[in-house]
Scaffold this motif. Sequence first.
Motif, short mmCIF file in Angstrom:
data_model
loop_
_atom_site.label_atom_id
_atom_site.label_comp_id
_atom_site.label_asym_id
_atom_site.label_seq_id
_atom_site.Cartn_x
_atom_site.Cartn_y
_atom_site.Cartn_z
N ALA A 284 0.83 -1.20 0.00
CA ALA A 284 0.00 0.00 0.00
C ALA A 284 0.86 1.26 0.00
O ALA A 284 0.56 2.24 -0.69
CB ALA A 284 -0.93 0.00 1.21
N ARG A 285 1.94 1.23 0.77
CA ARG A 285 2.85 2.38 0.82
C ARG A 285 3.49 2.61 -0.55
O ARG A 285 3.60 3.75 -1.02
CB ARG A 285 3.92 2.14 1.88
CG ARG A 285 4.62 3.37 2.35
CD ARG A 285 5.57 3.12 3.52
NE ARG A 285 4.94 2.43 4.63
CZ ARG A 285 5.30 1.21 5.07
NH1 ARG A 285 6.30 0.57 4.53
NH2 ARG A 285 4.67 0.65 6.08
N ALA A 286 3.89 1.54 -1.21
CA ALA A 286 4.50 1.67 -2.54
C ALA A 286 3.49 2.22 -3.54
O ALA A 286 3.84 3.05 -4.39
CB ALA A 286 5.02 0.31 -3.00
N GLU A 287 2.25 1.80 -3.44
CA GLU A 287 1.22 2.28 -4.36
C GLU A 287 0.95 3.77 -4.13
O GLU A 287 0.74 4.52 -5.08
CB GLU A 287 -0.07 1.47 -4.17
CG GLU A 287 -1.10 1.70 -5.23
CD GLU A 287 -0.64 1.39 -6.64
OE1 GLU A 287 -1.04 2.13 -7.57
OE2 GLU A 287 0.12 0.42 -6.85
N ARG A 288 0.98 4.21 -2.89
CA ARG A 288 0.77 5.64 -2.60
C ARG A 288 1.90 6.50 -3.15
O ARG A 288 1.69 7.66 -3.50
CB ARG A 288 0.63 5.86 -1.09
CG ARG A 288 -0.69 5.45 -0.51
CD ARG A 288 -0.87 5.97 0.90
NE ARG A 288 0.18 5.59 1.81
CZ ARG A 288 0.18 4.49 2.57
NH1 ARG A 288 -0.83 3.66 2.52
NH2 ARG A 288 1.18 4.23 3.38
N ARG A 289 3.11 5.95 -3.21
CA ARG A 289 4.26 6.70 -3.72
C ARG A 289 4.36 6.67 -5.24
O ARG A 289 5.17 7.40 -5.81
CB ARG A 289 5.55 6.14 -3.13
CG ARG A 289 5.75 6.50 -1.69
CD ARG A 289 7.16 6.15 -1.25
NE ARG A 289 7.52 4.80 -1.64
CZ ARG A 289 7.76 3.80 -0.80
NH1 ARG A 289 7.70 3.98 0.47
NH2 ARG A 289 8.08 2.62 -1.25
N ARG A 290 3.56 5.82 -5.88
CA ARG A 290 3.66 5.66 -7.33
C ARG A 290 3.38 6.98 -8.04
O ARG A 290 2.40 7.64 -7.76
CB ARG A 290 2.66 4.60 -7.79
CG ARG A 290 2.67 4.38 -9.29
CD ARG A 290 1.63 3.35 -9.71
NE ARG A 290 1.85 2.08 -9.06
CZ ARG A 290 2.78 1.20 -9.40
NH1 ARG A 290 3.59 1.47 -10.39
NH2 ARG A 290 2.89 0.07 -8.76
N ILE A 291 4.26 7.34 -8.94
CA ILE A 291 4.09 8.56 -9.73
C ILE A 291 3.45 8.21 -11.07
O ILE A 291 2.52 8.87 -11.52
CB ILE A 291 5.44 9.26 -9.97
CG1 ILE A 291 6.03 9.73 -8.64
CG2 ILE A 291 5.28 10.44 -10.92
CD1 ILE A 291 7.43 10.26 -8.75
N TYR A 292 3.95 7.18 -11.69
CA TYR A 292 3.48 6.78 -13.01
C TYR A 292 2.48 5.63 -12.88
O TYR A 292 2.60 4.79 -12.00
CB TYR A 292 4.65 6.33 -13.89
CG TYR A 292 5.68 7.41 -14.08
CD1 TYR A 292 5.41 8.51 -14.87
CD2 TYR A 292 6.92 7.35 -13.45
CE1 TYR A 292 6.35 9.51 -15.05
CE2 TYR A 292 7.86 8.35 -13.61
CZ TYR A 292 7.56 9.42 -14.42
OH TYR A 292 8.49 10.41 -14.59
N PRO B 101 8.07 17.78 -17.86
CA PRO B 101 7.97 17.70 -16.40
C PRO B 101 7.28 16.40 -15.97
O PRO B 101 6.56 15.77 -16.74
CB PRO B 101 7.13 18.92 -16.00
CG PRO B 101 6.70 19.58 -17.25
CD PRO B 101 7.32 18.88 -18.41
N VAL B 102 7.48 16.02 -14.73
CA VAL B 102 6.95 14.75 -14.22
C VAL B 102 5.44 14.67 -14.36
O VAL B 102 4.90 13.65 -14.79
CB VAL B 102 7.36 14.57 -12.73
CG1 VAL B 102 6.67 13.35 -12.13
CG2 VAL B 102 8.85 14.43 -12.59
N ALA B 103 4.73 15.74 -14.03
CA ALA B 103 3.27 15.72 -14.11
C ALA B 103 2.80 15.46 -15.54
O ALA B 103 1.85 14.70 -15.77
CB ALA B 103 2.70 17.04 -13.58
#
Length: 111
Positions: A65-73, A91-93
Amino acid sequence: MTTKKLHPVSGVPYADLKAEARARRAAGERVAAIALALDVKHPAVVKWCQGMPEHDAATRANVAARAERRRIYPKGHSAAERVALTRLGLPVAERARILAARTAQTAEARA
């Protein structure tokens, strides 16, 4: 004669605290709540509960769950796509938005 090591504040033997912590964790209680209730440190509860199937399963779920919350892409794209967009200087966004749109189009095409 062996003496039981006692908790300095409550005077309860650590063996009893460990048994209580393991019982509470098996019942699904959170580690932080157990530590607060027993007046012990969080790492102590984690150490006492290691190896319990319930604790290990909850730990794996928390890590995922923590890894999924940090996912950017979004999931479903290749690293090559991400690198290509990065090399364009976006840019990342914007990269995340483009990859999300591509992932959605790919999912629609498969359906």
